[in-house]
Design a protein around this motif. Structure first.
Motif, PDB file in Angstrom:
ATOM      1  N   PHE A  49      -2.489   8.223  -7.641  1.00 10.76           N
ATOM      2  CA  PHE A  49      -3.451   8.685  -6.659  1.00 10.76           C
ATOM      3  C   PHE A  49      -4.291   9.792  -7.272  1.00 10.76           C
ATOM      4  O   PHE A  49      -3.773  10.731  -7.862  1.00 10.76           O
ATOM      5  N   ARG A  51      -7.689  10.925  -5.548  1.00  7.47           N
ATOM      6  CA  ARG A  51      -8.333  11.676  -4.479  1.00  7.47           C
ATOM      7  C   ARG A  51      -8.630  10.766  -3.302  1.00  7.47           C
ATOM      8  O   ARG A  51      -8.832   9.579  -3.470  1.00  7.47           O
ATOM      9  N   ALA A  52      -8.680  11.368  -2.103  1.00  3.74           N
ATOM     10  CA  ALA A  52      -9.082  10.648  -0.901  1.00  3.74           C
ATOM     11  C   ALA A  52     -10.145  11.461  -0.175  1.00  3.74           C
ATOM     12  O   ALA A  52     -10.047  12.683  -0.093  1.00  3.74           O
ATOM     13  N   ARG A  60     -11.157   6.121   5.085  1.00 10.75           N
ATOM     14  CA  ARG A  60     -11.119   6.952   3.884  1.00 10.75           C
ATOM     15  C   ARG A  60     -11.637   6.159   2.683  1.00 10.75           C
ATOM     16  O   ARG A  60     -11.529   4.946   2.632  1.00 10.75           O
ATOM     17  N   VAL A  62     -10.741   6.096  -1.243  1.00 12.34           N
ATOM     18  CA  VAL A  62      -9.618   6.529  -2.062  1.00 12.34           C
ATOM     19  C   VAL A  62      -9.890   6.168  -3.521  1.00 12.34           C
ATOM     20  O   VAL A  62     -10.377   5.079  -3.814  1.00 12.34           O
ATOM     21  N   LEU A  64      -7.979   5.659  -7.172  1.00 10.47           N
ATOM     22  CA  LEU A  64      -6.683   5.425  -7.814  1.00 10.47           C
ATOM     23  C   LEU A  64      -6.902   5.103  -9.279  1.00 10.47           C
ATOM     24  O   LEU A  64      -7.920   4.518  -9.646  1.00 10.47           O
ATOM     25  N   MET A  72     -11.967   2.434  -6.793  1.00 11.75           N
ATOM     26  CA  MET A  72     -12.436   3.064  -5.572  1.00 11.75           C
ATOM     27  C   MET A  72     -12.196   2.070  -4.433  1.00 11.75           C
ATOM     28  O   MET A  72     -12.711   0.955  -4.451  1.00 11.75           O
ATOM     29  N   VAL A  75     -10.497   2.332   2.762  1.00  9.83           N
ATOM     30  CA  VAL A  75      -9.300   2.121   3.579  1.00  9.83           C
ATOM     31  C   VAL A  75      -9.659   2.366   5.034  1.00  9.83           C
ATOM     32  O   VAL A  75     -10.132   3.448   5.389  1.00  9.83           O
ATOM     33  N   ILE A  80      -8.053  -2.938   3.590  1.00  6.76           N
ATOM     34  CA  ILE A  80      -8.397  -2.217   2.371  1.00  6.76           C
ATOM     35  C   ILE A  80      -9.376  -3.078   1.587  1.00  6.76           C
ATOM     36  O   ILE A  80      -9.143  -4.269   1.390  1.00  6.76           O
TER      37      ILE A  80
END
Length: 97
Positions: A49, A51-52, A60, A62, A64, A72, A75, A80
């Motif tokens: 992870f 950042r969100a 959100r 997110v 990863l 990117m 969510v 998703i």
């Protein structure tokens, strides 16, 4: 007074036994996870992870890292979605069209 000391000593011994048992079980569990010489935390294929960013009440964006790429994801409560994917070494200037 002797009964109180005996009860206190037996309680301390029981607590020490439970803590020792928990420590042994945690070490065994970690050792089972690292079978094959790879640790899940150091695995290059593991999801990391980054950042969100909240964009709504339950939505959100997110970021990863996975398998040498940055992903990117969007969510939402409904699912998703993949928004973008870049190679890990790529700079921000190279991402701009």
């Amino acid at each position: 007074m002797q009964d109180l000391m005996l009860n206190l000593a037996s309680t301390v011994v029981a607590l020490a036994f439970v803590l020792l048992l928990a420590w042994v079980l945690i070490r065994g569990w970690r050792r089972l996870q690292t079978l094959g010489g790879r640790s899940p935390a150091n695995d290059g294929d593991a999801l990391r992870f980054v950042r969100a960013l909240p964009v709504g009440a339950r939505e959100r964006v997110v970021l990863l890292d996975h398998a040498g790429e940055r992903w990117m994801l969007g969510v939402t409560a409904g699912g998703i979605s993949l928004l973008a994917r870049w190679p890990q070494g790529e700079t921000a200037a190279e991402r701009q069209p």
